[in-house]
Design an enzyme around this catalytic site. Structure first.
Site, PDB file in Angstrom:
ATOM      1  N   ASP A  42       0.763  -1.297   0.146  1.00 35.26           N
ATOM      2  CA  ASP A  42      -0.080  -0.022  -0.116  1.00 35.26           C
ATOM      3  C   ASP A  42       0.897   1.283  -0.220  1.00 35.26           C
ATOM      4  OD1 ASP A  42      -3.266   0.332   0.943  1.00 35.26           O
ATOM      5  OD2 ASP A  42      -1.869   2.186   0.833  1.00 35.26           O
ATOM      6  N   TYR A  52     -11.714   7.888 -13.729  1.00 37.50           N
ATOM      7  CA  TYR A  52     -12.110   6.714 -12.897  1.00 37.50           C
ATOM      8  C   TYR A  52     -12.760   5.607 -13.819  1.00 37.50           C
ATOM      9  CZ  TYR A  52     -13.579   3.559  -9.093  1.00 37.50           C
ATOM     10  OH  TYR A  52     -13.867   2.758  -8.202  1.00 37.50           O
ATOM     11  N   LYS A  61     -11.336   2.158 -15.003  1.00 32.80           N
ATOM     12  CA  LYS A  61     -12.060   0.852 -14.616  1.00 32.80           C
ATOM     13  C   LYS A  61     -12.592   0.198 -15.927  1.00 32.80           C
ATOM     14  CE  LYS A  61     -11.522   1.078 -10.254  1.00 32.80           C
ATOM     15  NZ  LYS A  61     -10.752   0.083  -9.692  1.00 32.80           N
ATOM     16  N   THR A  69     -16.390   2.602   2.115  1.00 31.20           N
ATOM     17  CA  THR A  69     -15.136   2.447   2.466  1.00 31.20           C
ATOM     18  C   THR A  69     -14.839   4.285   2.351  1.00 31.20           C
ATOM     19  OG1 THR A  69     -14.436   2.652   0.259  1.00 31.20           O
ATOM     20  CG2 THR A  69     -14.612   0.627   1.141  1.00 31.20           C
TER      21      THR A  69
HETATM   22  N1  LIG Z   1     -15.878   1.872  -2.272  1.00 25.84           N
HETATM   23  C1  LIG Z   1     -16.499   1.472  -3.350  1.00 25.84           C
HETATM   24  O1  LIG Z   1     -17.718   1.646  -3.711  1.00 25.84           O
HETATM   25  C2  LIG Z   1     -15.813   0.948  -4.656  1.00 25.84           C
HETATM   26  C3  LIG Z   1     -16.424   0.329  -5.624  1.00 25.84           C
HETATM   27  C4  LIG Z   1     -15.867  -0.276  -6.725  1.00 25.84           C
HETATM   28  C5  LIG Z   1     -14.580  -0.483  -6.870  1.00 25.84           C
HETATM   29  N2  LIG Z   1     -14.064   0.018  -5.774  1.00 25.84           N
HETATM   30  C6  LIG Z   1     -12.543  -0.113  -5.788  1.00 25.84           C
HETATM   31  O2  LIG Z   1     -11.955  -0.862  -4.993  1.00 25.84           O
HETATM   32  C7  LIG Z   1     -10.445  -0.561  -4.703  1.00 25.84           C
HETATM   33  C8  LIG Z   1     -10.383  -0.420  -3.407  1.00 25.84           C
HETATM   34  O3  LIG Z   1     -10.971   0.801  -2.838  1.00 25.84           O
HETATM   35  P1  LIG Z   1     -11.854   1.061  -1.417  1.00 25.84           P
HETATM   36  O4  LIG Z   1     -12.994   1.322  -1.593  1.00 25.84           O
HETATM   37  O5  LIG Z   1     -11.394   0.153  -0.585  1.00 25.84           O
HETATM   38  O6  LIG Z   1     -10.925   2.381  -0.966  1.00 25.84           O
HETATM   39  P2  LIG Z   1      -9.940   2.566   0.003  1.00 25.84           P
HETATM   40  O7  LIG Z   1      -9.561   4.110  -0.130  1.00 25.84           O
HETATM   41  O8  LIG Z   1     -10.245   2.225   1.455  1.00 25.84           O
HETATM   42  O9  LIG Z   1      -8.758   1.783  -0.564  1.00 25.84           O
HETATM   43  C9  LIG Z   1      -7.923   1.891  -1.397  1.00 25.84           C
HETATM   44  C10 LIG Z   1      -6.150   1.654  -1.000  1.00 25.84           C
HETATM   45  O10 LIG Z   1      -5.712   1.712  -2.203  1.00 25.84           O
HETATM   46  C11 LIG Z   1      -4.381   2.494  -1.616  1.00 25.84           C
HETATM   47  N3  LIG Z   1      -3.798   3.206  -2.720  1.00 25.84           N
HETATM   48  C12 LIG Z   1      -4.121   4.242  -3.240  1.00 25.84           C
HETATM   49  N4  LIG Z   1      -3.401   4.962  -4.132  1.00 25.84           N
HETATM   50  C13 LIG Z   1      -2.394   4.020  -4.407  1.00 25.84           C
HETATM   51  C14 LIG Z   1      -0.984   3.819  -4.693  1.00 25.84           C
HETATM   52  N5  LIG Z   1      -0.609   4.591  -5.776  1.00 25.84           N
HETATM   53  N6  LIG Z   1      -0.292   2.772  -4.787  1.00 25.84           N
HETATM   54  C15 LIG Z   1      -0.679   1.757  -3.751  1.00 25.84           C
HETATM   55  N7  LIG Z   1      -1.766   1.777  -2.881  1.00 25.84           N
HETATM   56  C16 LIG Z   1      -2.590   2.820  -3.393  1.00 25.84           C
HETATM   57  C17 LIG Z   1      -4.969   3.388  -0.593  1.00 25.84           C
HETATM   58  O11 LIG Z   1      -3.997   3.763   0.483  1.00 25.84           O
HETATM   59  C18 LIG Z   1      -5.930   2.521   0.080  1.00 25.84           C
HETATM   60  O12 LIG Z   1      -5.376   1.531   1.187  1.00 25.84           O
HETATM   61  C19 LIG Z   1     -10.215   0.474  -5.654  1.00 25.84           C
HETATM   62  O13 LIG Z   1      -9.741   0.093  -6.899  1.00 25.84           O
HETATM   63  C20 LIG Z   1     -11.599   1.238  -5.885  1.00 25.84           C
HETATM   64  O14 LIG Z   1     -11.611   1.821  -7.035  1.00 25.84           O
HETATM   65  C21 LIG Z   1     -14.523   0.711  -4.707  1.00 25.84           C
END
Ligand SMILES: NC(=O)c1ccc[n+]([C@@H]2O[C@H](COP(=O)([O-])OP(=O)(O)OC[C@H]3O[C@@H](n4cnc5c(N)ncnc54)[C@H](O)[C@@H]3O)[C@@H](O)[C@H]2O)c1
Length: 278
Positions: A38, A182, A186, A217
């Site tokens: 991370d 975004y 995706k 989240t």
């Molecule tokens: N939360 C939602 O509704 C949702 C929906 C669809 C997809 N997602 C996807 O799920 C994944 C996780 O997101 P989340 O919702 O858990 O958010 P989150 O912010 O809790 O987790 C994202 C994590 O990625 C890390 N990160 C960000 N940039 C980084 C980088 N350059 N290098 C390494 N680590 C990095 C962050 O520090 C964090 O720990 C993402 O790809 C997000 O696009 C989330």
């Protein structure tokens, strides 16, 4: 259910928070050792410590997802942890906009305020979109995913097996489910998943995506500040009328990492509360 991943080793990017963290904890509960990368090193280390406190095996590393060298270092550390094997990869590192920092809602507030300005000036948000900011989102979400996949693939190809799980989004298919950069990133992650499934499948490596809907989240905290009408519209678009939990995404990831999904490759699962029912 436990021990579905007994003796296995998983690499998880973005493992410090949210969905990646939930995957790490659930994989460990199912018996896997987990190597977490991370950008927030302290968060990755804290999750690794949480896994170890529960009797599992884990390590946490600072990884900038968009660099190949950091992904290689994570894979090397996972090989050390796992005695030379890696069975699964989950690519959960991601950002919703160029200045996203997990846990810091202020950057999101600025983006939201900017977006609201354009309600009165339709079309100009497209014209004014900063291409360098789009490039950063693509760098982390798409290129970062591909770096992790390429870093881990040689180990899986040598073993003749492995499961790669990308985290896409409903935004891979629906243009309203996120900002421009975004949604582009995706959609490309979803195509990368299908392409890699075709390229790696003959060698025994499976590649599937999870395309979550609206999950509770840090990434969705900003929606609590949406104007009432927009928040109501958002909830109305979800038949189950609630956000999903990170744990519910981790359940899909365990399924895709384990033997129960042995005939799945090139698929996308949408845990989205029914968002995609039209
Ligand atoms: N939360 C939602 O509704 C949702 C929906 C669809 C997809 N997602 C996807 O799920 C994944 C996780 O997101 P989340 O919702 O858990 O958010 P989150 O912010 O809790 O987790 C994202 C994590 O990625 C890390 N990160 C960000 N940039 C980084 C980088 N350059 N290098 C390494 N680590 C990095 C962050 O520090 C964090 O720990 C993402 O790809 C997000 O696009 C989330």
């Amino acid at each position: 259910m436990t021990n579905r991943l007994d003796g296995r080793v998983a690499v998880i990017t973005g493992g410090g928070n949210g969905i990646g963290r939930a995957c790490a904890l659930k994989f460990a509960t199912e018996g896997a050792a987990v190597a977490l990368g991370d950008i927030q090193a302290d968060a990755a280390e804290a999750v690794a410590a949480e896994v170890e406190a529960r009797g599992g095996r884990a390590l946490g590393l600072r990884v900038e997802a968009s660099t190949r060298a950091d992904n290689d270092a994570l894979v090397a550390a996972a090989l050390d942890l796992g005695g030379g094997r890696i069975d699964a990869l989950v690519t959960a590192a991601g950002i919703s906009h160029a200045n996203y920092w997990s846990g810091d809602v202020d950057a999101d507030v600025k983006v939201l305020a900017g977006a609201l300005d354009y309600l009165e000036r339709p079309g100009w948000d497209f014209v004014d979109t900063d291409i360098d900011q789009v490039r950063r989102v693509i760098d982390v979400n798409l290129i970062g995913t591909m770096h992790a996949m390429q870093a881990v693939s040689p180990v899986m190809l040598d073993a003749g097996r492995g499961s790669i799980i990308t985290i896409a989004s409903v935004a891979a298919k629906h243009p309203d489910a996120g900002p421009l950069g975004y949604t582009l990133s995706k959609a490309a992650v979803w195509m990368l998943t299908k392409k890699a499934a075709r390229m790696l499948g003959p060698a025994g490596v499976r590649v599937n995506a999870i395309g979550p809907g609206f999950i509770d989240t840090s990434m969705t905290k900003i929606t609590e500040l949406f104007p009432d009408e927009q928040r109501a519209q958002l909830m109305d678009s979800i038949p189950l009328r609630r956000k999903g939990e990170a744990d519910e995404i981790a359940d899909c990831a365990v399924f895709l990492a384990g033997d129960e999904s042995s005939y799945f490759t090139g698929a996308i699962l949408h845990p989205d509360g029914g968002f995609f029912t039209d």
